[in-house]
Design a protein around this motif. Structure first.
Motif, PDB file in Angstrom:
ATOM      1  N   TRP A  15     -31.719  26.192  70.428  1.00 49.89           N
ATOM      2  CA  TRP A  15     -31.276  26.764  71.700  1.00 49.89           C
ATOM      3  C   TRP A  15     -32.378  27.542  72.404  1.00 49.89           C
ATOM      4  O   TRP A  15     -32.408  27.632  73.623  1.00 49.89           O
ATOM      5  N   PRO A  52     -32.129  26.646  62.736  1.00 51.36           N
ATOM      6  CA  PRO A  52     -33.112  27.423  63.483  1.00 51.36           C
ATOM      7  C   PRO A  52     -33.459  28.721  62.755  1.00 51.36           C
ATOM      8  O   PRO A  52     -32.612  29.304  62.094  1.00 51.36           O
TER       9      PRO A  52
ATOM     10  N   ARG B  52     -25.595  37.225  56.992  1.00 50.81           N
ATOM     11  CA  ARG B  52     -25.283  36.344  58.125  1.00 50.81           C
ATOM     12  C   ARG B  52     -24.185  35.396  57.648  1.00 50.81           C
ATOM     13  O   ARG B  52     -24.279  34.850  56.554  1.00 50.81           O
ATOM     14  N   GLU B  72     -24.123  41.477  59.345  1.00 50.27           N
ATOM     15  CA  GLU B  72     -25.062  41.565  60.463  1.00 50.27           C
ATOM     16  C   GLU B  72     -24.612  40.710  61.645  1.00 50.27           C
ATOM     17  O   GLU B  72     -24.613  41.151  62.779  1.00 50.27           O
ATOM     18  N   VAL B  73     -24.247  39.440  61.359  1.00 46.26           N
ATOM     19  CA  VAL B  73     -23.831  38.554  62.446  1.00 46.26           C
ATOM     20  C   VAL B  73     -22.840  37.515  61.918  1.00 46.26           C
ATOM     21  O   VAL B  73     -22.935  37.088  60.766  1.00 46.26           O
ATOM     22  N   TYR B  75     -21.166  33.820  62.968  1.00 55.77           N
ATOM     23  CA  TYR B  75     -21.024  32.655  63.838  1.00 55.77           C
ATOM     24  C   TYR B  75     -19.601  32.141  63.656  1.00 55.77           C
ATOM     25  O   TYR B  75     -19.251  31.652  62.575  1.00 55.77           O
ATOM     26  N   ALA B  91     -14.640  39.016  70.628  1.00 55.48           N
ATOM     27  CA  ALA B  91     -16.103  38.961  70.663  1.00 55.48           C
ATOM     28  C   ALA B  91     -16.665  39.834  71.777  1.00 55.48           C
ATOM     29  O   ALA B  91     -17.789  40.323  71.689  1.00 55.48           O
ATOM     30  N   ILE B  98     -20.811  35.662  67.392  1.00 60.88           N
ATOM     31  CA  ILE B  98     -21.259  34.561  68.252  1.00 60.88           C
ATOM     32  C   ILE B  98     -20.113  33.549  68.274  1.00 60.88           C
ATOM     33  O   ILE B  98     -19.914  32.812  67.309  1.00 60.88           O
ATOM     34  N   PRO B  99     -19.336  33.498  69.364  1.00 62.51           N
ATOM     35  CA  PRO B  99     -18.196  32.569  69.402  1.00 62.51           C
ATOM     36  C   PRO B  99     -18.649  31.151  69.729  1.00 62.51           C
ATOM     37  O   PRO B  99     -19.438  30.949  70.646  1.00 62.51           O
ATOM     38  N   LEU B 100     -18.142  30.188  68.972  1.00 62.28           N
ATOM     39  CA  LEU B 100     -18.500  28.790  69.214  1.00 62.28           C
ATOM     40  C   LEU B 100     -17.226  27.969  69.363  1.00 62.28           C
ATOM     41  O   LEU B 100     -16.444  27.849  68.413  1.00 62.28           O
ATOM     42  N   ILE B 113     -27.811  26.064  67.184  1.00 66.32           N
ATOM     43  CA  ILE B 113     -27.487  27.466  67.412  1.00 66.32           C
ATOM     44  C   ILE B 113     -27.399  28.259  66.116  1.00 66.32           C
ATOM     45  O   ILE B 113     -27.888  29.379  66.018  1.00 66.32           O
ATOM     46  N   VAL B 114     -26.739  27.664  65.110  1.00 73.61           N
ATOM     47  CA  VAL B 114     -26.412  28.432  63.899  1.00 73.61           C
ATOM     48  C   VAL B 114     -27.589  28.458  62.932  1.00 73.61           C
ATOM     49  O   VAL B 114     -28.079  27.411  62.516  1.00 73.61           O
ATOM     50  N   GLU B 115     -28.039  29.668  62.595  1.00 71.65           N
ATOM     51  CA  GLU B 115     -29.173  29.780  61.669  1.00 71.65           C
ATOM     52  C   GLU B 115     -28.694  29.689  60.220  1.00 71.65           C
ATOM     53  O   GLU B 115     -27.512  29.494  59.958  1.00 71.65           O
TER      54      GLU B 115
END
Lengths: 298, 200
Positions: A15, A52, B52, B72-73, B75, B91, B98-100, B113-115
């Protein structure tokens, strides 16, 4: 600001930018609209996928910190989700689904509250005989408005008002269903057609359902009881409410609902792909349902 | 995990879905959240502030909000319209969600997008829950853990729940994701189990 052509598969695109030979070329802006459009053009092969790494975004200068990375990404994703939701909401059938749910819930509420008010009234005035207790709908409400205590009268008046709202809503459903799903409506009427639409979850979903599923939409409990314990399979679900089905002779109902479901499946596809009322189709479909009911179809 | 007098809580802004507060903390109800039930029943994969998380089947975001309090985050993937609307509202108040709006069975749609995540939590109603977990495995780092909620009833109502869980476990193991522990969520949730699967 137009992002480049679709990126080739050998070059992983994320992204925030494109990575080649360990070097990341960052996207040109933090603007959610721009980044979202960029994302639309990215195709990822899952076989060779490598997630990523935010460090790549930092090293390329796209962001300066982890906090900024998350902030920008979150903005893009919220933007995308809101846009996608707006698209769903823009489909008129979604409103029709809400309307028919509301209609059916109003129906439930009116019956429940009226029933309770009748009980209350009967407890206060024993002369209100059993015969009156079986009064239903509008006549029950009228009896309560005429003879109930002030409180009961107030409740009954409220329910009468709600009944009018329900009647208006039903008319609106009929009208809207006639526009959004004209062929389904032509077959089974607007309210039943809208309920089928609601059970399927949308017009595309309904158009993709096989007739066998449409036949038992809304008969979930019976269907699972059949699968679990081998009781008789349901012959009909929502479509039972259509008068040609529940009005058919008992031995014929299965046949009628099977035929009707097959025709609804076709009608839903015409509605989805063409969106126009097809009189010729409706005539032959109605004739087939009539024949199934044992009436002489032409 | 934060426990106050035997009650599981998380630290964050309240009022997300009408949850109770307890000494300034949000009560995390095991009857409402399968993940909370997992912790009540001795689940050992704790949430940590550096974690994560990839959360599949985020639904209305109630459990997601608690996960976000402790990590921390997050998805959060959800593909139904009405739940997604609620999730977006959640959110909007939490900077680390991080809304998907996507289908967990189509991970390529959120792959850019998703690490790499430390924890994969999956709570989806789908007949093939094992396949969905395996499809999303590339997002889970080696040494990370997948917590997979198996809803025995949404896979096959005609089979015994224990058999369904056994089948899912078997399918995961065949692809190298070995469930090291099965936790049934009785008495909080009927016919649900969580499989704890570390990725080697």
């Amino acid at each position: 600001m137009i992002p480049g052509k679709p990126r080739s598969l050998s070059m992983p695109s994320y992204w925030f930018g494109d990575v080649t030979g360990g070097k990341c070329t960052p996207a040109g802006s933090h603007d959610p609209e721009y980044l979202s459009f960029r994302l639309d053009g990215i195709r990822t092969e899952m076989e060779s996928f490598c997630p990523p790494a935010w460090e790549a975004a930092r090293d390329s200068g796209f962001v300066s910190s982890r906090g900024e990375y998350i902030r920008v990404l979150r903005e893009v994703c919220i933007y995308r989700a809101e846009k996608a939701l707006a698209l769903v909401a823009a489909r008129p059938e979604q409103e029709l689904i809400q309307m028919v749910h509301m209609r059916d819930q109003l129906d439930e509420v009116i019956n429940l509250v009226t029933g309770r008010a009748l009980e209350w009234h009967a407890a206060r005035s024993p002369e209100f005989s059993r015969k009156f207790r079986t009064l239903k709908g509008k006549r029950a409400l009228e009896a309560l408005v005429a003879g109930g205590s002030p409180r009961v009268r107030g409740i009954a008046t409220g329910m009468m008002h709600l009944s009018e709202v329900k009647a208006d809503l039903t008319r609106e459903i009929e009208q809207m269903a006639g526009e959004v799903i004209p062929n389904c409506t032509g077959l089974v009427g607007g309210v039943v057609a809208a309920r089928l639409l609601a059970a399927a979850g949308g017009l595309e979903a309904l158009a993709r359902l096989p007739a066998g599923t449409i036949q038992v939409l809304g008969a979930r409990t019976a269907l699972f009881a059949h699968i679990r314990s081998g009781s008789a399979p349901p012959k009909h679900g929502i479509i039972y409410q259509y008068r040609k089905v529940h009005g058919a002779k008992k031995g014929r109902r299965g046949k009628v609902s099977r035929t009707l479901a097959a025709k609804i499946a076709l009608a839903a596809r015409i509605d989805y792909f063409r969106g126009e009322r097809d009189e010729e189709f409706l005539d032959t479909a109605r004739a087939a349902v009539k024949r199934a009911a044992g009436e002489s179809g032409s | 995990m934060i426990w106050i007098d035997g009650v599981l809580v998380s630290r964050g802004e309240g009022g997300v879905y009408g949850e109770r507060m307890m000494r300034g903390h949000r009560v995390w109800d095991p009857y409402r959240s399968k993940l909370a039930a997992y912790y009540y029943l001795g689940g050992e994969v704790s949430l940590e502030s550096r974690m994560r998380v990839l959360y599949l089947g985020a639904a209305h975001g109630t459990t997601v909000s608690h996960v976000a309090d402790s990590t921390e985050v997050v998805y959060a993937v959800e593909n139904a319209y009405a739940p997604m609307r609620d999730l977006l509202a959640v959110a909007s108040r939490r900077k680390n969600i991080i809304p998907l709006f996507a289908d967990a069975a189509q991970p390529s749609s959120y792959a850019p997008i998703v690490e790499e995540v430390d924890l994969l939590f999956q709570d989806v109603a789908h007949p093939d829950q094992a396949s969905i977990a395996l499809m999303n495995l590339p997002f889970l780092r080696r040494g990370g853990v997948a917590l997979i909620v198996v809803k025995a009833r949404s896979i096959d109502v005609t089979k015994k729940p224990a058999d369904v869980v056994h089948e899912v476990s078997h399918k995961l193991a065949e692809s190298g994701l070995y469930p090291r522990r099965v936790i049934w969520l009785e008495p909080y949730h009927r016919d649900h189990a969580i499989l704890e699967c570390p990725r080697d």
